[in-house]
Design an enzyme around this catalytic site. Structure first.
Site, PDB file in Angstrom:
ATOM      1  N   ALA A 195       0.835  -1.201   0.000  1.00  0.00           N
ATOM      2  CA  ALA A 195       0.000   0.000   0.000  1.00  0.00           C
ATOM      3  C   ALA A 195       0.869   1.250   0.000  1.00  0.00           C
ATOM      4  CB  ALA A 195      -0.932  -0.007   1.209  1.00  0.00           C
ATOM      5  N   TYR A 196       1.947   1.214   0.766  1.00  0.00           N
ATOM      6  CA  TYR A 196       2.877   2.348   0.823  1.00  0.00           C
ATOM      7  C   TYR A 196       3.543   2.575  -0.534  1.00  0.00           C
ATOM      8  CZ  TYR A 196       6.845   5.214   2.336  1.00  0.00           C
ATOM      9  OH  TYR A 196       7.769   6.227   2.469  1.00  0.00           O
ATOM     10  N   ALA A 197       4.037   1.496  -1.143  1.00  0.00           N
ATOM     11  CA  ALA A 197       4.712   1.611  -2.435  1.00  0.00           C
ATOM     12  C   ALA A 197       3.751   2.117  -3.506  1.00  0.00           C
ATOM     13  CB  ALA A 197       5.295   0.257  -2.836  1.00  0.00           C
TER      14      ALA A 197
END
Length: 239
Positions: free
Chosen positions: A120-122
């Site tokens: 999700a961060y990437a």
């Protein structure tokens, strides 16, 4: 704020606060900024976080997506008139080297089917780089430039929200992290250096332009992401 005033001798320092994961507060902040200042010369979008477990924003969006991507997308759009009022304005988006592992999954942008915090961060950081490039194309010929950057691995409180044990284990494993002062150098360079006057639509690391991931240059993907972002932030209704 007081420390900055003391160390610089400049009294013209102001502080405004907002929860940038809440799009309503992003709008309030933008309104407050534009009511105080006739123009903006620099906008640095630096807020961001990583969450081990899936959470939702006040608007019902997956929190990583809302905070790391939708908030800078919306805030930048709302502040564009103030930036365009400047003779030479700069937008700086703080992304991450993790964007290279990102995939824009239009079938599950909210990570409802299978949430993995790092994925999700990437995804959010890839979206921020793609937004940078698309905005640069749309602002071509204007007085506003927009660039993205990777600050490096910086020794801040980033990730502490996931628990002290995980936070300190991360810090022990990554002993060669940059100090906050070192990590800020590329941002400061892009905000102030005459060397990048007029430079736009680029990705920087260690104050040097660097090629970002191959998918970040996909024009069709960027156009689709822009439209989805407009719809999710409610900007369509404001046009």
């Amino acid at each position: 704020m007081d420390e900055i005033r003391r160390s610089t001798g400049n009294p013209a320092v102001e502080y405004m606060v907002a929860d940038l994961s809440d799009l309503g507060q992003v709008r309030r902040l933008a309104s407050e900024v534009t009511s105080r200042y006739p123009r903006l010369d620099v906008l640095v979008n630096n807020a961001g976080a990583y969450f081990l477990e899936r959470r939702e924003s006040p608007d019902g969006y997956e929190l990583t997506w809302a905070l790391n991507y939708l908030s800078p997308f919306l805030l930048t759009q709302l502040l564009l008139p103030s930036l365009e009022a400047s003779d030479s304005a700069r937008i700086i988006n703080v992304s991450s080297g993790a964007h290279s592992q990102g995939v824009i999954d239009f079938g599950d942008l909210q990570s409802e089917n299978d949430y993995v915090g790092l994925e999700a961060y990437a995804q959010s950081k890839l979206a921020l780089v793609m937004f940078t490039y698309e905005l640069a194309r749309r602002l071509d010929g204007s007085s506003v430039t927009v660039n993205a950057l990777h600050p490096g691995q910086v020794a801040t409180n980033f990730g502490r929200n996931n628990g002290l044990l995980r936070f300190y284990v991360r810090r022990l494993v990554k002993r060669n992290e940059l100090s906050p002062e070192e990590g800020a150098q590329t941002t400061i360079f892009l905000a102030t250096s005459p060397e990048v006057e007029g430079e736009t639509g680029k990705y920087f690391f260690k104050s040097k332009p660097k090629k970002s991931s191959e998918s970040s240059y996909d024009l069709d993907l960027a156009a689709r992401l822009w439209q989805v972002s407009v719809e999710m932030t409610g900007l369509q209704a404001m046009d």
